[in-house]
Design a protein around this motif. Structure first.
Motif, PDB file in Angstrom:
ATOM      1  N   TYR A  78       0.832  -1.198   0.000  1.00  0.00           N
ATOM      2  CA  TYR A  78       0.000   0.000   0.000  1.00  0.00           C
ATOM      3  C   TYR A  78       0.866   1.247   0.000  1.00  0.00           C
ATOM      4  O   TYR A  78       2.055   1.217   0.350  1.00  0.00           O
ATOM      5  CB  TYR A  78      -0.911   0.018   1.237  1.00  0.00           C
ATOM      6  CG  TYR A  78      -2.254  -0.631   0.994  1.00  0.00           C
ATOM      7  CD1 TYR A  78      -3.406   0.127   0.820  1.00  0.00           C
ATOM      8  CD2 TYR A  78      -2.360  -2.015   0.912  1.00  0.00           C
ATOM      9  CE1 TYR A  78      -4.637  -0.467   0.584  1.00  0.00           C
ATOM     10  CE2 TYR A  78      -3.578  -2.624   0.674  1.00  0.00           C
ATOM     11  CZ  TYR A  78      -4.720  -1.847   0.510  1.00  0.00           C
ATOM     12  OH  TYR A  78      -5.919  -2.433   0.270  1.00  0.00           O
ATOM     13  N   GLU A  79       0.256   2.344  -0.428  1.00  0.00           N
ATOM     14  CA  GLU A  79       0.923   3.637  -0.330  1.00  0.00           C
ATOM     15  C   GLU A  79      -0.092   4.696   0.077  1.00  0.00           C
ATOM     16  O   GLU A  79      -1.271   4.633  -0.277  1.00  0.00           O
ATOM     17  CB  GLU A  79       1.604   4.022  -1.641  1.00  0.00           C
ATOM     18  CG  GLU A  79       0.675   4.272  -2.801  1.00  0.00           C
ATOM     19  CD  GLU A  79       1.411   4.566  -4.106  1.00  0.00           C
ATOM     20  OE1 GLU A  79       2.525   4.026  -4.287  1.00  0.00           O
ATOM     21  OE2 GLU A  79       0.871   5.322  -4.932  1.00  0.00           O
ATOM     22  N   PHE A  80       0.395   5.641   0.834  1.00  0.00           N
ATOM     23  CA  PHE A  80      -0.377   6.816   1.234  1.00  0.00           C
ATOM     24  C   PHE A  80       0.125   7.976   0.402  1.00  0.00           C
ATOM     25  O   PHE A  80       1.335   8.153   0.224  1.00  0.00           O
ATOM     26  CB  PHE A  80      -0.177   7.098   2.723  1.00  0.00           C
ATOM     27  CG  PHE A  80      -0.623   8.470   3.160  1.00  0.00           C
ATOM     28  CD1 PHE A  80      -1.973   8.758   3.332  1.00  0.00           C
ATOM     29  CD2 PHE A  80       0.307   9.480   3.393  1.00  0.00           C
ATOM     30  CE1 PHE A  80      -2.389  10.016   3.727  1.00  0.00           C
ATOM     31  CE2 PHE A  80      -0.101  10.740   3.795  1.00  0.00           C
ATOM     32  CZ  PHE A  80      -1.454  11.004   3.960  1.00  0.00           C
ATOM     33  N   SER A  81      -0.795   8.782  -0.127  1.00  0.00           N
ATOM     34  CA  SER A  81      -0.362   9.931  -0.925  1.00  0.00           C
ATOM     35  C   SER A  81      -1.286  11.119  -0.710  1.00  0.00           C
ATOM     36  O   SER A  81      -2.461  10.952  -0.363  1.00  0.00           O
ATOM     37  CB  SER A  81      -0.308   9.579  -2.421  1.00  0.00           C
ATOM     38  OG  SER A  81      -1.599   9.310  -2.921  1.00  0.00           O
ATOM     39  N   THR A 127       9.011   6.433   7.780  1.00  0.00           N
ATOM     40  CA  THR A 127       9.745   5.575   6.851  1.00  0.00           C
ATOM     41  C   THR A 127      11.109   6.176   6.545  1.00  0.00           C
ATOM     42  O   THR A 127      11.339   7.367   6.762  1.00  0.00           O
ATOM     43  CB  THR A 127       8.949   5.396   5.546  1.00  0.00           C
ATOM     44  OG1 THR A 127       9.639   4.504   4.683  1.00  0.00           O
ATOM     45  CG2 THR A 127       8.733   6.727   4.842  1.00  0.00           C
ATOM     46  N   SER A 128      12.000   5.350   6.048  1.00  0.00           N
ATOM     47  CA  SER A 128      13.355   5.833   5.751  1.00  0.00           C
ATOM     48  C   SER A 128      13.435   6.523   4.399  1.00  0.00           C
ATOM     49  O   SER A 128      14.436   7.184   4.098  1.00  0.00           O
ATOM     50  CB  SER A 128      14.346   4.668   5.797  1.00  0.00           C
ATOM     51  OG  SER A 128      13.989   3.679   4.853  1.00  0.00           O
ATOM     52  N   SER A 129      12.384   6.398   3.567  1.00  0.00           N
ATOM     53  CA  SER A 129      12.398   7.070   2.268  1.00  0.00           C
ATOM     54  C   SER A 129      10.975   7.242   1.753  1.00  0.00           C
ATOM     55  O   SER A 129      10.084   6.447   2.063  1.00  0.00           O
ATOM     56  CB  SER A 129      13.210   6.264   1.235  1.00  0.00           C
ATOM     57  OG  SER A 129      12.612   5.010   0.988  1.00  0.00           O
ATOM     58  N   PHE A 130      10.769   8.303   0.991  1.00  0.00           N
ATOM     59  CA  PHE A 130       9.486   8.528   0.327  1.00  0.00           C
ATOM     60  C   PHE A 130       9.728   9.354  -0.923  1.00  0.00           C
ATOM     61  O   PHE A 130      10.850   9.827  -1.179  1.00  0.00           O
ATOM     62  CB  PHE A 130       8.478   9.203   1.265  1.00  0.00           C
ATOM     63  CG  PHE A 130       8.792  10.632   1.620  1.00  0.00           C
ATOM     64  CD1 PHE A 130       8.203  11.686   0.923  1.00  0.00           C
ATOM     65  CD2 PHE A 130       9.669  10.931   2.654  1.00  0.00           C
ATOM     66  CE1 PHE A 130       8.479  13.003   1.237  1.00  0.00           C
ATOM     67  CE2 PHE A 130       9.964  12.249   2.982  1.00  0.00           C
ATOM     68  CZ  PHE A 130       9.374  13.284   2.285  1.00  0.00           C
ATOM     69  N   VAL A 172       4.038   8.036  -0.014  1.00  0.00           N
ATOM     70  CA  VAL A 172       4.709   7.363   1.101  1.00  0.00           C
ATOM     71  C   VAL A 172       4.386   5.877   1.041  1.00  0.00           C
ATOM     72  O   VAL A 172       3.240   5.476   1.309  1.00  0.00           O
ATOM     73  CB  VAL A 172       4.249   7.936   2.460  1.00  0.00           C
ATOM     74  CG1 VAL A 172       5.008   7.267   3.607  1.00  0.00           C
ATOM     75  CG2 VAL A 172       4.437   9.453   2.495  1.00  0.00           C
ATOM     76  N   PRO A 173       5.349   5.028   0.695  1.00  0.00           N
ATOM     77  CA  PRO A 173       5.099   3.584   0.767  1.00  0.00           C
ATOM     78  C   PRO A 173       4.890   3.172   2.222  1.00  0.00           C
ATOM     79  O   PRO A 173       5.603   3.636   3.112  1.00  0.00           O
ATOM     80  CB  PRO A 173       6.396   2.975   0.204  1.00  0.00           C
ATOM     81  CG  PRO A 173       7.079   4.096  -0.520  1.00  0.00           C
ATOM     82  CD  PRO A 173       6.701   5.345   0.194  1.00  0.00           C
TER      83      PRO A 173
END
Length: 334
Positions: A78-81, A127-130, A172-173
């Motif tokens: 999933y991803e939040f955007s 998270t560590s990356s987006f 954002v994953p």
């Protein structure tokens, strides 16, 4: 005298030393602002991304809704955007504003929600990356922001021409198991955002927000106690800091950005200075008086003796607000 307290130093103090920030330790500070600033990483990611999008719409004079999504992606996760169609960002904006901590263009504004220059980095608390996609003046760029071993970094992934409107989309994953927490925080944090489309399963975009000058009620809100909206942003009330009993009403007191209330640096709660506490208490008093006035009017034209008797003897006083019947017996401020 063995009980005589020893004085280690006396005399006039002739020197004061101003404190400063050690620039060589700036990376330590950046890591603290990314990972340790927020106690609610998911809620803060939702709130900060949506607030930035709303600010961009206000600055551009755009009335279209921002789009908040929680959807499956191509990686079977999933991803939040959050996507806006506001002023957009170009490469110079990223290099001069986004890449810098505590750099803000909003501190002199009383209509924009951000001011700390930290909100765009809030996803790094989760998270560590987006990723973020920027469109401005016919050019689209995609970036990745990530934690490095020494410094947090932004990489440009591509640049291309586009016919799409200016705007920014933050992606954002998220972990599969966190989708339910994200859904809960979207509902909590964005319950009073009127100009938002929620592309989230099981959330009905037809939910209503009922507003008066003093207070408002959202059909999406989960907080069943009296709470606060600073502009569109939800905050729970700290009744202990106010020095009063909890008020069990699912209503939000309304405050504008110029009313003298300020959030903490992480914007997860309000600052309860003496001045802010007085502002909130004054609003609670006005709210209680408004409810009492409405309750009194409900019996003015009644000729039913039972109804009149209940009016005087019932401790559980009920009133209908925005089509919802609530008990306000606990609200006793006059």
């Amino acid at each position: 005298d063995v009980y005589k307290r020893q004085v280690l130093q006396s005399g006039q103090n002739n020197k004061s030393i101003g404190m400063s920030l050690d620039l060589e330790s700036a990376q330590v500070l950046m890591q603290m602002l990314s990972k340790n600033l927020y106690s609610d990483a998911i809620g803060s990611t939702v709130r900060e991304c949506a607030s930035n999008a709303l600010d961009s719409h206000r600055r551009a004079g755009v009335t279209d809704p921002i789009i908040v999504s929680l959807v499956a992606n191509d990686n079977n996760s999933y991803e939040f955007s959050v996507e806006d169609f506001g002023i957009g960002l170009d490469d110079k904006d990223v290099e001069s504003i986004i890449i810098k901590y505590c750099k803000s263009t909003k501190r002199d504004s009383n209509v924009e929600l951000g001011m700390m220059g930290l909100g765009f980095k809030a996803p790094l608390a989760y998270t560590s990356s987006f990723y973020f996609v920027c469109r401005k003046d016919g050019v689209e760029r995609k970036y990745m922001m990530y934690e490095g071993e020494d410094v947090n970094t932004i990489d440009l992934l591509y640049t291309k021409s586009t016919d799409e409107r200016n705007g920014v989309k933050v992606i954002v994953p998220i972990k599969w198991g966190d989708k339910y927490d994200f859904k809960e925080k979207i509902q909590e944090q964005l319950a009073y955002f009127s100009n938002v489309f929620l592309n989230v399963s099981d959330i009905n975009n037809n939910f209503l927000i009922h507003r008066s000058n003093l207070f408002q009620f959202s059909e999406l809100a989960a907080d069943k106690s009296l709470h606060v909206c600073l502009d569109d942003v939800y905050y729970p009330l700290d009744f202990d800091k106010l020095g009063i009993d909890r008020i069990y009403l699912p209503i939000a007191l309304r405050f504008s950005l110029s009313d003298g209330l300020f959030p903490t640096p992480n914007r997860e709660s309000l600052r309860y200075t003496p001045e802010a506490t007085q502002v909130i208490m004054d609003k609670i008093v006005a709210f209680a008086n408004d409810l009492t006035s409405s309750y009194n009017k409900s019996i003015e034209n009644s000729s039913d003796p039972v109804e009149i008797l209940n009016y005087y003897v019932n401790k559980d006083r009920k009133i209908t607000l925005f089509g919802v019947t609530v008990s306000y017996g606990a609200v006793s401020y006059t």
